[in-house]
Each structure stands twice: as structure tokens, then as C-alpha cells.
Enzyme design. Structure first.
Site, PDB file in Angstrom:
ATOM      1  N   SER A  96       0.828  -1.202   0.000  1.00 19.96           N
ATOM      2  CA  SER A  96       0.000   0.000   0.000  1.00 19.96           C
ATOM      3  C   SER A  96       0.869   1.262   0.000  1.00 19.96           C
ATOM      4  CB  SER A  96      -0.975  -0.030   1.172  1.00 19.96           C
ATOM      5  OG  SER A  96      -1.995   0.921   1.003  1.00 19.96           O
ATOM      6  N   ASP A 220     -10.290  -4.698  -4.615  1.00 21.07           N
ATOM      7  CA  ASP A 220      -9.717  -3.690  -3.717  1.00 21.07           C
ATOM      8  C   ASP A 220     -10.560  -2.417  -3.727  1.00 21.07           C
ATOM      9  OD1 ASP A 220      -8.075  -1.915  -2.288  1.00 21.07           O
ATOM     10  OD2 ASP A 220      -6.239  -2.817  -3.057  1.00 21.07           O
ATOM     11  N   HIS A 248      -8.239  -5.169  -0.304  1.00 20.89           N
ATOM     12  CA  HIS A 248      -6.915  -4.569  -0.113  1.00 20.89           C
ATOM     13  C   HIS A 248      -5.966  -5.510   0.628  1.00 20.89           C
ATOM     14  CE1 HIS A 248      -4.352  -1.087  -0.361  1.00 20.89           C
ATOM     15  NE2 HIS A 248      -4.228  -0.960   0.955  1.00 20.89           N
TER      16      HIS A 248
END
Length: 268
Positions: A96, A220, A248
Site C-alpha cells: 500500500s 480492492d 486490499h
């Protein structure tokens, strides 16, 4: 074993260092810490890899300074850790926000000591919507998120966590996950969210010269899957692995597949 490594005057990072063999360096996402990779760490050690997990400044067991939450500074912190631990032939993995930071590291430090790059649910090239990319959070939504952090951080992070996984997670896992998020400093959480909102690593992509794997959940809701095509277009030697049943949190939602793909990439 844990190291406390000074990266600049007044700032020391915590680095978990376990196992022997080729090092795999993990950079966590917002607002977590290296403990998010618990279910990769033990497997890596068992397969004779060296797990290196860095808590970024402001997060986990690292110092929580009031300054330094830009991608440049956090990439520089990684360089100091790699140098002081005398690491080489590294697989560098970023999740991320950590994905954007490792991309900046590769460009800013010419891929120093890195032989492979792994981008996991990467918030790159940019986290927020752009005129040519109508997916994900708007800048205004991230600004509101930052405001809410200052007003009620536990509630804000819990609500963010509800978007993290495709399917509901059990109460015990959620408690553990929320504890990781809340171990960060409030200012580090807010300032790094500003970096997520404002920074862009598009110009860094072409500077990546090592084999790169892109792992991303098709469902996601935080960093939409469409981002992977921007990464693939910008990084010459890159391949995409999609996770059909993940949001995610691909590192947990499809744990067995994730670890299988990780070890396949490490061995290639």
C-alpha cells in the site's frame, strides 16, 4: 532479533530481523507496522530466508518524531537500514503506502542492493483520483479522513479497516488489526496520510530496473485494481498477479495463494 537503528539525529527505527539466507525486506502500509506480515514472516524463516521488517518512523516500535513523513525521507530511512545491516541481494516488498515508498527508494537510491521488487496492493503511482484516472479516493475524501483522525482516531481507523478486507473478518482478528493501527502516533498517521494524498511516484517508475511483481486484489476498495495497469506500463520488467477473492488485504484474504506466489517470485 530486533535492531534499533538510528537514521538521523533523534530518530531511531525498530527493525525485526529473523532467519538466515537471502533477505526479504518488508515495508508496511498505512497506518500499520511490520507485524502485519506475521503470516509471511514465519513461512520465510522456515524456508531459509531472512525476514527484515521495518517499522517506518511514526509507526509501531520506531520513534515517533513530529517531522519526516515524506516519501523522500522515508525512502532515505530505508537506505540507512540497508546500509547499517550490510544487506545485499534484497527482495524489497512494499504494501500500500509502503509500495509507493519502495518505488521512491528505487528511483532515489538507484535500487541500491535490491535484486527484486514486490509491490503489494500498492498505493501508486498516486493514491487519489486524477483527471485521467477516476478511481479511488478523492483528495477531498483524504482531507476529511485526516480531519477525522484528529477528532476520533480509533473510530476513523476502524471505519477505514472495514473497507480493507473484501469479506467481514472475525472479531479477534479485527481487534489485533486495530491494535496495530493504533500503535502508530496520531501525528505520524495524519502526516503520512497527507503524503498519500499529495505525492506521486509516476516519474519514478521508469527508473526501476529489477524484476518486479505486482500483487493486487481484484476487489480492492482502497486502491482500485485498475492502478496495476499504470504500474505495469511504467515498469518495464514487471508482471501482475491478481487475487480474485481479495480486497486490499491480499496478504491475509488469500493467504495460501499469496504465500505460494511470494515464494515462486523469490525463487525465480
Amino acid at each position: 532479533m530486533g535492531h534499533y537503528i538510528k537514521v538521523e539525529k533523534g530518530v531511531t527505527l525498530f527493525v525485526e530481523d529473523l532467519g538466515k539466507g537471502d533477505p526479504v525486506v518488508f515495508i508496511h502500509g498505512w497506518p500499520l507496522n511490520n507485524e502485519m506480515f506475521e503470516y509471511q514472516k514465519n513461512q520465510l524463516i522456515n524456508k531459509n530466508y531472512r525476514y527484515i521488517g521495518i517499522d517506518l518512523r511514526g509507526f509501531g516500535k520506531s520513534d515517533h518524531p513530529f517531522n519526516g513523513y515524506t516519501y523522500d525521507r522515508m525512502a532515505d530511512d530505508i537506505r540507512v537500514v540497508i546500509t547499517k545491516l550490510k544487506l545485499k541481494k534484497i527482495t524489497l516488498a512494499g504494501f500500500s503506502m509502503g509500495g509507493a515508498i519502495v518505488i521512491r527508494y528505487m528511483a532515489r537510491h538507484q535500487g541500491y542492493k535490491v535484486k527484486k521488487l514486490l509491490l503489494i496492493s500498492s498505493a501508486a503511482p498516486q493514491f487519489t483520483k486524477q483527471p485521467d484516472f477516476p478511481y479511488g479516493f478523492t483528495k477531498e475524501e483524504v482531507t476529511k479522513l485526516i480531519k477525522n483522525i484528529y477528532q476520533n482516531r480509533p473510530k476513523t481507523l476502524n471505519e477505514f479497516g472495514e473497507r480493507f478486507f473484501l469479506d467481514p473478518i472475525d472479531d479477534q482478528f479485527r481487534m489485533w488489526f486495530n491494535d496495530l493501527c493504533l500503535s502508530a502516533s496520531s501525528h505520524g498517521t495524519a502526516f503520512s496520510a497527507k503524503a498519500l494524498r499529495d505525492e506521486n511516484v509516476q516519474n519514478d517508475l521508469s527508473k526501476i530496473k529489477v524484476p518486479t511483481a505486482i500483487f493486487h486484489g481484484l476487489q480492492d476498495d482502497i486502491v482500485p485494481y485498475q492502478r496495476v495497469f499504470q504500474l505495469k506500463d511504467g515498469i518495464k520488467n514487471s508482471d501482475i498477479t491478481g487475487f480474485e477473492q481479495s480486497g486490499h488485504g491480499v496478504f491475509f484474504e488469500e493467504l495460501e495463494k499469496f504465500n505460494d506466489e511470494l515464494f515462486s517470485f523469490l525463487k525465480d
